[in-house]
Design a protein around this motif. Structure first.
Motif: not given
Length: 83
Positions: A7-22
């Motif tokens: 759950y913690i890892v999934a939350s961190v991935i959800c935080i980092l993914t938009p930055f990489l996409g942007l």
């Protein structure tokens, strides 16, 4: 890896993914596109394109404290059961 760490890892991935996409979107918009593909002008992301990225980021930010809280509660419960 238990479900609380996941759950913690999934939350961190959800935080980092938009930055990489942007970052990828901005990099791609500055690549020269001439000829039949485009006229060479940069096309920046629009609000409808940014909404999924913003929602993904907010999901991660709002779920991370909850994930950490549940992890601590689980860890405390396991310690109490062992004693």
């Amino acid at each position: 890896m238990n479900k609380f760490v996941f759950y913690i890892v999934a939350s961190v991935i959800c935080i980092l993914t938009p930055f990489l996409g942007l970052l990828y979107g901005l990099w791609d918009s500055h690549q020269p596109k001439i000829g039949p593909v485009g006229d060479g002008k940069a096309i920046y992301p629009t609000l409808p394109q940014l909404i999924p990225l913003i929602c993904c980021f907010l999901t991660g930010v709002l779920n991370l404290p909850i994930a950490i809280m549940r992890y601590r509660q689980n860890k405390k419960t396991q310690e109490d059961n062992n004693n």
